[in-house]
Design an enzyme around this catalytic site. Structure first.
Site, PDB file in Angstrom:
ATOM      1  N   ARG A  62       0.820  -1.223   0.000  1.00  0.00           N
ATOM      2  CA  ARG A  62       0.000   0.000   0.000  1.00  0.00           C
ATOM      3  C   ARG A  62       0.847   1.263   0.000  1.00  0.00           C
ATOM      4  O   ARG A  62       0.420   2.326  -0.442  1.00  0.00           O
ATOM      5  CB  ARG A  62      -0.941  -0.056   1.218  1.00  0.00           C
ATOM      6  CG  ARG A  62      -1.717   1.192   1.489  1.00  0.00           C
ATOM      7  CD  ARG A  62      -3.031   0.926   2.227  1.00  0.00           C
ATOM      8  NE  ARG A  62      -2.950   0.090   3.409  1.00  0.00           N
ATOM      9  CZ  ARG A  62      -2.397   0.466   4.571  1.00  0.00           C
ATOM     10  NH1 ARG A  62      -1.840   1.647   4.703  1.00  0.00           N
ATOM     11  NH2 ARG A  62      -2.402  -0.359   5.608  1.00  0.00           N
ATOM     12  N   TYR A 117     -16.644  20.589 -11.058  1.00  0.00           N
ATOM     13  CA  TYR A 117     -17.136  19.237 -11.370  1.00  0.00           C
ATOM     14  C   TYR A 117     -18.168  18.847 -10.299  1.00  0.00           C
ATOM     15  O   TYR A 117     -17.897  18.946  -9.106  1.00  0.00           O
ATOM     16  CB  TYR A 117     -15.935  18.287 -11.350  1.00  0.00           C
ATOM     17  CG  TYR A 117     -16.221  16.833 -11.573  1.00  0.00           C
ATOM     18  CD1 TYR A 117     -16.715  16.369 -12.780  1.00  0.00           C
ATOM     19  CD2 TYR A 117     -15.933  15.906 -10.568  1.00  0.00           C
ATOM     20  CE1 TYR A 117     -16.946  15.021 -12.977  1.00  0.00           C
ATOM     21  CE2 TYR A 117     -16.155  14.549 -10.769  1.00  0.00           C
ATOM     22  CZ  TYR A 117     -16.664  14.122 -11.974  1.00  0.00           C
ATOM     23  OH  TYR A 117     -16.886  12.780 -12.162  1.00  0.00           O
ATOM     24  N   ASP A 189      -8.507  21.504  -9.796  1.00  0.00           N
ATOM     25  CA  ASP A 189      -8.798  20.359 -10.661  1.00  0.00           C
ATOM     26  C   ASP A 189      -8.263  20.736 -12.036  1.00  0.00           C
ATOM     27  O   ASP A 189      -8.844  21.566 -12.740  1.00  0.00           O
ATOM     28  CB  ASP A 189     -10.308  20.103 -10.687  1.00  0.00           C
ATOM     29  CG  ASP A 189     -10.673  18.831 -11.466  1.00  0.00           C
ATOM     30  OD1 ASP A 189      -9.923  18.482 -12.403  1.00  0.00           O
ATOM     31  OD2 ASP A 189     -11.710  18.219 -11.144  1.00  0.00           O
ATOM     32  N   LYS A 214      -9.040  10.262 -17.366  1.00  0.00           N
ATOM     33  CA  LYS A 214      -9.225  11.005 -18.618  1.00  0.00           C
ATOM     34  C   LYS A 214      -7.965  10.917 -19.479  1.00  0.00           C
ATOM     35  O   LYS A 214      -7.665   9.854 -20.005  1.00  0.00           O
ATOM     36  CB  LYS A 214      -9.634  12.445 -18.284  1.00  0.00           C
ATOM     37  CG  LYS A 214     -10.766  12.537 -17.248  1.00  0.00           C
ATOM     38  CD  LYS A 214     -12.103  12.061 -17.789  1.00  0.00           C
ATOM     39  CE  LYS A 214     -13.141  11.822 -16.705  1.00  0.00           C
ATOM     40  NZ  LYS A 214     -13.473  12.957 -15.865  1.00  0.00           N
TER      41      LYS A 214
HETATM   42  C1  LIG Z   1     -14.129  12.862 -14.569  1.00  0.00           C
HETATM   43  C2  LIG Z   1     -13.715  14.034 -13.768  1.00  0.00           C
HETATM   44  C3  LIG Z   1     -13.376  13.903 -12.439  1.00  0.00           C
HETATM   45  C4  LIG Z   1     -13.527  12.601 -11.675  1.00  0.00           C
HETATM   46  O1  LIG Z   1     -12.770  11.576 -12.158  1.00  0.00           O
HETATM   47  P1  LIG Z   1     -13.222  10.035 -11.924  1.00  0.00           P
HETATM   48  O2  LIG Z   1     -11.997   9.301 -12.239  1.00  0.00           O
HETATM   49  O3  LIG Z   1     -14.350   9.810 -12.864  1.00  0.00           O
HETATM   50  O4  LIG Z   1     -13.628   9.900 -10.504  1.00  0.00           O
HETATM   51  C5  LIG Z   1     -12.938  15.024 -11.776  1.00  0.00           C
HETATM   52  N1  LIG Z   1     -12.841  16.215 -12.386  1.00  0.00           N
HETATM   53  C6  LIG Z   1     -13.171  16.387 -13.676  1.00  0.00           C
HETATM   54  C7  LIG Z   1     -13.039  17.724 -14.279  1.00  0.00           C
HETATM   55  C8  LIG Z   1     -13.624  15.306 -14.406  1.00  0.00           C
HETATM   56  O5  LIG Z   1     -13.991  15.483 -15.674  1.00  0.00           O
END
Ligand SMILES: *Cc1c(COP(=O)(O)O)cnc(C)c1O
Length: 398
Positions: A62, A117, A189, A214
């Protein structure tokens, strides 16, 4: 073959090169280019003295393996010299909640952009509220005027630029300056631009978050997240991740590393095709506006041009007022654009969206139906033909 390049370039290599060479040590792995996927919990120690002193490079699955270390080092290398550490999390949402938990305590107040988000908002309104942390949402265009919203107990300011549906750009340096003047930490973010197109730390961010699901993964086959921290925020982030017992799975870590190696070339293509589709849409009579900060007439263009090195393949389009059945006819006719959430993979996607029901600091009234498009790696002409067919079905359904 001792050509390890971690930190050896003195910062002279371009991020695109660091993306390729960082986090690799072939000598450790019999000369193979990539590290193996360590499926690991227990680490065996050579003797009792080392065991009780925890004297080992790796202590427990971990806490890190050569696979996770390779990815952390690569991300660190592209975040730049102000990045002190990187944590790997099981999703982007987990990265956001963990980063926030690492900075707040009961009685604190935080500021979050109204364009955030949506699950970030849900986390703040539910778990953070239950823990005694109060959230105020602010207009994403606030800039340096955020100073007027900062209270004595404001611990953190959360930014996201551009908003991942509504695409407002934020003046991150002005917000960071105001936050730091009052002792608040800045979280961002940065999933849309990635560290390649926006250097969060150079613009005043303390904790930079990626939904690795992403563009890092890039192939729609993993859930993954990362938080990168500067020297001031890294100790608490590391402690929070460790204490919560969070870690990402080894196969997902490996797929993230594999995706990351080609992220620069993929982003270039997403950017070029995305802008071309955006400009094509601007010429359609059915289109009211295209929300894409790299377009010269976008309200956020000046900030984008000043602070960002590029644009990814995600943007939105506002159609002239039309019944929902016409919008659905458009979406249902598309063959190459899948209808589905998430983005950042190799494939094109489309969703309808409406921010109005959950905004609290600003009003979302775009003037017509809103669609978000992710432009994938398909041929540009094929994508435009697909959209042309979609618009023809739309016109028939009006
Ligand atoms: C998809 C997304 C997230 C969250 O990511 P996950 O891996 O789906 O939990 C956070 N911020 C933005 C801008 C996103 O598009």
């Amino acid at each position: 073959m001792a050509k390890t390049t971690d930190g050896a370039d003195g910062g002279n290599l371009k991020p695109e090169t660091r993306l390729v060479v960082a986090g690799r040590d072939s000598a450790e792995f019999h000369g193979f280019v990539n590290p193996p996927v360590y499926h690991a919990s227990t680490v065996l120690y050579p003797n009792a003295a080392d065991l009780v002193a925890h004297r080992a490079r790796y202590q427990y699955g971990r806490r890190g393996t050569p696979t996770s270390e390779a990815l952390e080092n690569t991300i660190r290398a592209i975040e730049g010299p102000l990045c002190a550490g990187v944590s790997l999390l099981p999703s982007g949402a987990a990265a956001i909640s963990t980063a926030l938990l690492s900075v707040v305590a009961a009685g604190d107040h935080i500021l979050i952009t109204d364009s955030v988000y949506r699950p970030t908002r849900v986390f703040a309104d539910s778990i953070l509220a239950r823990l005694g942390v109060e959230t105020t949402y602010y207009d994403p265009l606030v800039g340096g005027d955020i100073a007027g919203l900062i209270r004595g107990n404001t611990r953190a300011v959360f930014v996201e630029a551009p908003g991942s549906q509504s695409f407002e750009m934020q003046d991150v340096p002005a917000i960071a300056q105001a936050a730091h003047a009052r002792g608040a930490v800045v979280l961002m973010d940065n999933t849309w631009a990635t560290p390649l197109y926006f250097n969060a730390f150079a613009h005043g961010v303390d904790l930079s978050i990626q939904a690795g699901t992403k563009y890092i993964g890039g192939h729609s086959d993993i859930m993954f997240g990362t938080v990168s921290a500067n020297a001031a925020t890294w100790p608490k982030l590391k402690e929070t991740v460790g204490t919560l017992g969070l870690c990402a799975g080894p196969d997902d870590i490996y797929l993230a590393l594999r995706g990351l190696r080609t992220m620069a070339v993929r982003l270039e293509r997403h950017q070029r095709a995305g802008l071309a589709v955006a400009r094509w849409l601007q010429q359609r009579p059915q289109v009211l506006r295209v929300l894409h900060p790299a377009l010269e007439d976008d309200p956020g263009h000046a900030i984008w041009k000043r602070d960002f090195k590029g644009a990814s393949g995600l943007f939105s389009v506002i159609l002239r007022p039309a019944p929902e059945k016409a919008v659905h006819a458009l979406l249902d006719t598309l063959q190459l654009f899948g209808l589905g959430y998430s983005w950042g993979g190799y494939e094109s996607l489309a969703i309808p969206f409406d921010c109005a029901p959950y905004r609290t600091a600003t009003t979302w009234a775009p003037g017509g139906p809103a669609l978000r498009l992710h432009i994938g790696l398909e041929d540009l002409g094929d994508l435009i033909s697909d959209l042309e067919r979609g618009f023809a079905a739309y016109a028939r359904a009006l």
